[in-house]
Structure formats: C-alpha cells, structure tokens
Design an enzyme around this catalytic site. Structure first.
Site, short mmCIF file in Angstrom:
data_model
loop_
_atom_site.label_atom_id
_atom_site.label_comp_id
_atom_site.label_asym_id
_atom_site.label_seq_id
_atom_site.Cartn_x
_atom_site.Cartn_y
_atom_site.Cartn_z
N GLY A 163 11.42 -4.21 3.80
CA GLY A 163 12.84 -4.46 3.51
C GLY A 163 13.14 -5.59 2.56
O GLY A 163 14.29 -6.00 2.42
N ASN A 210 1.89 8.68 10.25
CA ASN A 210 1.72 10.06 9.80
C ASN A 210 0.33 10.65 9.97
O ASN A 210 0.05 11.74 9.48
CB ASN A 210 2.15 10.17 8.33
CG ASN A 210 3.58 9.69 8.15
OD1 ASN A 210 4.46 10.08 8.91
ND2 ASN A 210 3.80 8.81 7.19
N THR A 211 -0.56 9.92 10.62
CA THR A 211 -1.87 10.47 10.99
C THR A 211 -1.91 10.48 12.51
O THR A 211 -1.86 9.40 13.13
CB THR A 211 -3.02 9.61 10.41
OG1 THR A 211 -2.96 9.68 8.99
CG2 THR A 211 -4.38 10.11 10.87
N THR A 235 9.67 -0.03 -1.19
CA THR A 235 10.90 0.77 -1.31
C THR A 235 11.87 0.18 -2.34
O THR A 235 12.49 0.92 -3.11
CB THR A 235 11.56 0.89 0.07
OG1 THR A 235 10.59 1.46 0.96
CG2 THR A 235 12.79 1.77 0.03
N LYS A 283 -2.19 5.13 -4.26
CA LYS A 283 -3.10 5.49 -3.17
C LYS A 283 -4.54 5.65 -3.64
O LYS A 283 -5.48 5.43 -2.89
CB LYS A 283 -2.65 6.80 -2.53
CG LYS A 283 -1.38 6.62 -1.68
CD LYS A 283 -1.06 7.85 -0.89
CE LYS A 283 0.26 7.73 -0.18
NZ LYS A 283 0.17 7.22 1.19
N THR A 332 -3.38 3.90 1.09
CA THR A 332 -4.50 3.97 2.00
C THR A 332 -5.53 4.99 1.50
O THR A 332 -5.19 6.13 1.18
CB THR A 332 -4.03 4.34 3.42
OG1 THR A 332 -3.22 3.28 3.91
CG2 THR A 332 -5.17 4.60 4.37
N ASN A 388 8.94 8.74 4.73
CA ASN A 388 7.77 9.46 4.22
C ASN A 388 6.86 9.91 5.34
O ASN A 388 6.73 9.25 6.36
CB ASN A 388 7.01 8.61 3.19
CG ASN A 388 5.93 7.76 3.83
OD1 ASN A 388 4.82 8.23 4.09
ND2 ASN A 388 6.26 6.51 4.14
N SER A 438 0.05 3.50 10.27
CA SER A 438 0.87 4.54 9.65
C SER A 438 1.23 5.58 10.71
O SER A 438 0.37 6.00 11.48
CB SER A 438 0.12 5.20 8.50
OG SER A 438 0.06 4.31 7.43
N ALA A 451 0.83 -1.21 0.00
CA ALA A 451 0.00 0.00 0.00
C ALA A 451 0.86 1.25 0.00
O ALA A 451 1.98 1.25 0.52
CB ALA A 451 -0.89 0.00 1.23
N GLY A 495 0.99 11.29 4.86
CA GLY A 495 -0.23 11.66 5.59
C GLY A 495 -1.51 11.31 4.84
O GLY A 495 -2.49 12.06 4.88
N PHE A 496 -1.50 10.15 4.18
CA PHE A 496 -2.71 9.64 3.51
C PHE A 496 -3.30 10.66 2.53
O PHE A 496 -4.51 10.97 2.55
CB PHE A 496 -3.80 9.24 4.51
CG PHE A 496 -3.49 8.07 5.38
CD1 PHE A 496 -2.49 7.15 5.08
CD2 PHE A 496 -4.25 7.84 6.53
CE1 PHE A 496 -2.22 6.07 5.90
CE2 PHE A 496 -4.00 6.76 7.36
CZ PHE A 496 -2.98 5.87 7.05
C1 LIG Z 1 6.10 6.59 0.20
C2 LIG Z 1 5.40 5.54 1.00
C3 LIG Z 1 4.05 5.66 1.24
C4 LIG Z 1 3.39 4.68 1.97
N1 LIG Z 1 2.05 4.79 2.16
C5 LIG Z 1 1.39 3.81 2.81
C6 LIG Z 1 -0.01 3.88 2.96
O1 LIG Z 1 -0.68 4.79 2.49
N2 LIG Z 1 -0.62 2.87 3.65
C7 LIG Z 1 0.07 1.81 4.18
O2 LIG Z 1 -0.53 0.91 4.78
N3 LIG Z 1 1.41 1.72 4.04
C8 LIG Z 1 2.07 2.69 3.37
N4 LIG Z 1 3.43 2.60 3.21
C9 LIG Z 1 4.14 1.47 3.84
C10 LIG Z 1 4.38 0.32 2.88
O3 LIG Z 1 3.18 -0.23 2.43
C11 LIG Z 1 5.23 -0.79 3.54
O4 LIG Z 1 4.47 -1.34 4.62
C12 LIG Z 1 6.55 -0.27 4.09
O5 LIG Z 1 7.11 0.68 3.24
C13 LIG Z 1 7.57 -1.40 4.29
O6 LIG Z 1 7.86 -2.05 3.07
P1 LIG Z 1 9.17 -1.70 2.16
O7 LIG Z 1 10.35 -1.74 3.07
O8 LIG Z 1 9.18 -2.76 1.10
O9 LIG Z 1 8.94 -0.34 1.60
C14 LIG Z 1 4.10 3.56 2.48
C15 LIG Z 1 5.48 3.47 2.24
C16 LIG Z 1 6.13 4.42 1.50
C17 LIG Z 1 7.62 4.28 1.25
#
Ligand SMILES: Cc1cc2nc3c(=O)[nH]c(=O)nc-3n(C[C@H](O)[C@H](O)[C@H](O)COP(=O)(O)O)c2cc1C
Length: 371
Positions: free
Chosen positions: A324, A203-204, A346, A93, A113, A138, A201, A89, A141-142
């Site tokens: 990761g 950021n909220t 990522t 978005k 989200t 990041n 998250s 996610a 903030g949705f």
């Molecule tokens: C830029 C960015 C925005 C994200 N936005 C959301 C989000 O809106 N909702 C959510 O559940 N996770 C969000 N995530 C988290 C990712 O879904 C994931 O759980 C997290 O980045 C760990 O995985 P990764 O290491 O492969 O990035 C976001 C991650 C990034 C980098």
C-alpha cells in the site's frame, strides 16, 4: 537508518517536473486500461525492456531517473543500497528485466517468485484492477520458467541490486516442499544479492501453511544450509516473506524463529485474502474472484505487522516493508516505524514509471527535514 545523512552528492531533482507523472495518468494509463490488466503489464514491461536495450539508453536512464543523493543511501544485508525504494516481487517473475527496472530509479529489485520447476500459473484472467481502491487482485499462481532458467539470467555482473524470491512448485506435494525450495536456493543463491523464502502467496494451495513455525523452521534451516553449501565464501542474506493475514501471535512467532535461526530479515507483507472496507462496488469485487488483494487496502495491516515485528526484534534484523505504499509520506512512515527498506508494486501500475524517482526524491526531502 540511512547509511549516510551527509548530503555529499548532488540531486538532479530540478530536471524533472511533477507533470511527468500526470502524462502517464492522463495519456498512457487510460490506453493501458483498454487492455486486460495482464496484457497491459506485459506490454508496458516489454516496452521498457526494449527501450532500455538500445545501446547507451540504460545508462542515460540511470543518470536521469536515479536520485543520486547521499541522504538516501542505506547499508543493509552487507549491501550498499543507493536508495531504500525497491520493486516488490511479482513484477519481474523471470528475472528478464531487472536492469531496465533498476534504471528506472529503484534502489533494488526483487525478482520472482521463482519455483523449482517451470509452471504456467493459473488460467487467465488472473489479474484484475479495482480502480476505486487503487488496488489489484491477482491469482497469478507463480507463473514462471523455473529456477534453472532464472539462474542463467542472473549470471554475471550487474548494476542493480537483485533479491531473488523463491516459492514452491504447485505440483510438488507439501511434504516435498523443502526439496523444491532447496533446489531453487542452490541454483539461485550464488547469483542473488539476497534470497527470500516466500511462504505467503495465497495462490498456491497449501503454501501459507508453511508459515507455521513447525513447518517453517525445517524449511529455513534447509535453505540456509543449501546457501552455505553453494556460496561458502559469501553468506547469502536470507529473508522470509509473510502474509498480512497472519494473526498477531503468529507474526511474533515468525519474528522469534527468524532470530533463533539467525535469519537476516523479514519481508512484510504479501497480498491479503481479505476484502474488508473496499470502496469498489460489491459486483466489481465479486467479478475478480479469489486471489490476493494489494495496494491501499493492505496498507494499515502492513504497517501494523511492521510495527509488531520491529517491537519484537528491536534493532536486530532487516525489515522490508511492503503493502500500500503510494507516496513519499507513506514510505517515510514505514521508515520511521522501523523499516530498513520499502517496496512497491501496485502503486507503480497506478502512478507509472516516474514513481520510484518521485518516492526517492520525496524521501530524501523528508529525511533532511527530520535529520
Ligand atoms: C500482480 C501481482 C503479482 C505478485 N506476485 C508476487 C510473487 O510472485 N511473489 C511475491 O512474493 N509477491 C507477489 N506479489 C505481492 C507483492 O510483492 C507485494 O507484496 C504486495 O502486492 C503488496 O504491495 P503493494 O501494495 O505495493 O502492491 C504480487 C503482487 C501483485 C499485484
């Protein structure tokens, strides 16, 4: 865990070379790095959607990128996943490009989200790269156009399995959070292959308080009831997404609650608010400011949470492991540790659009070696 280990279908791995990822790393990534991270994201995503919108191209992409291999198929949540590698996610978005992303070789795409009301998210800049750690920070903030708009884009038949991740609108007070989630669940449930309640998250403000079981229980009960009401014929699989920063006892408590409520699964994990053990220099980290850290720095804790959940749950419930994952070996490690499915975000930014195919191909090879 794979639905079928009989290798009935052919793989087309031979058509691609590892050099394709190198082209992204050597040419495209440096150009994208000239742009602010969020602009680069929008540009790359827009280009992908544009290309995929050319008549016939999406079908070609699917044939080209999808690793059609029986060893990769997973039956879970009542769905047949072509492979266990999903997009996490946050990338799409607003559910505007899930078919283009699915055509890149992902086994499924989680959109969102999405919140009850449209909202702009936090002021920019709000997305930062930490290249020495291959990480991102990041505080988006949705930012999204709200669940009513997303529901319009999820109608109708599709080729890609789409999970929908819902969260709380920022201006809705914590005491009214349930109503906000329920409104989104009602709008989106009928169109979602599975639904994720995101309470993790960073950021909220206050969102992660909803992870405490006394707040989480009524929230999940209400969302389950809402889904049953709007989709009585097809029970929509319901999962909850948790943070890596939960204490071990709290991870156990969420697992117990998920079992008690008959949830379908858990997505673990979201980004971390921690900043420990980073290779980037302190000034670069400081410059990013507050927000969720993702990529390799979250890997270890993400694996620990997965192992803890699987130990607690036994064979029950689907676990989607995220945090990761960068290589087929990383994905395989999760599968061996009890993940039903995995997700990436990522690493896609650092490795480029060939990554899903490379992961799927590598996981198929590892599955065969371990069969
Ligand atoms: C830029 C960015 C925005 C994200 N936005 C959301 C989000 O809106 N909702 C959510 O559940 N996770 C969000 N995530 C988290 C990712 O879904 C994931 O759980 C997290 O980045 C760990 O995985 P990764 O290491 O492969 O990035 C976001 C991650 C990034 C980098």
């Amino acid at each position: 865990m794979f639905g079928s280990t009989s290798v009935s279908a052919t793989t087309r791995s031979g058509r691609r070379s590892p050099a394709e990822g190198a082209v992204y790393r050597a040419l495209i990534r440096p150009l994208l790095y000239l742009l602010p991270a969020e602009t680069a994201h929008h540009l790359a995503f827009a280009c992908l959607r544009l290309v995929a919108a050319i008549p016939g191209v999406r079908r070609l992409m699917r044939r080209w990128f999808h690793e059609d291999d029986g060893a990769l198929r997973v039956r879970a949540l009542g769905l047949d996943f072509p492979n266990p590698i999903g997009l996490a996610a946050g990338f799409d978005k607003d559910a505007v490009g899930y078919e283009a992303l699915g055509a890149l070789g992902f086994g499924f795409v989680e959109v969102g989200t999405v919140t009850g009301q449209a909202q702009p998210g936090n002021p920019k800049p709000r997305l930062f790269r930490l290249p020495k750690d291959r990480a991102l920070v990041n505080r988006m903030g949705f930012n999204n156009r709200g669940s009513a708009a997303a529901s319009l884009r999820l109608r109708g038949p599709r080729d890609t399995i789409v999970g929908v991740n819902i969260g709380k609108t920022k201006i809705v007070p914590e005491e009214e959070a349930i109503g906000d989630y329920v409104a989104s669940a009602k709008r989106l449930g009928p169109h979602a292959d599975y639904l994720v309640v995101n309470v993790s998250s960073p950021n909220t403000p206050g969102l992660r308080n909803l992870q405490s079981t006394e707040k989480l229980r009524p929230l999940l009960v209400a969302v389950r009831e809402a889904l049953n009401e709007v989709s009585p014929a097809r029970p929509v699989p319901l999962l909850v997404k948790i943070a890596p920063d939960l204490a071990d006892e709290d991870v156990d408590a969420v697992a117990d609650l998920a079992l008690d409520l008959g949830l379908d699964g858990i997505v673990a994990t979201n980004t971390t608010i921690g900043r420990d053990g980073l290779a980037s220099n302190a000034d670069d980290v400081e410059r990013c400011g507050a927000g969720g850290l993702s990529g390799p720095p979250v890997r270890e804790r993400s694996i620990e949470v997965l192992q803890r959940l699987r130990a607690r749950l036994g064979d029950r419930l689907v676990l989607i492991s995220v945090g990761g994952i960068e290589s087929p070996e990383h994905a395989w490690e999760r599968i061996e540790a009890g993940a039903t499915l995995v997700q990436i975000y990522t690493a896609l930014i650092y490795e480029g659009p060939m990554l899903p195919t490379r992961l799927a191909r590598g996981v198929a090879k590892l599955a065969r070696e371990h069969a």
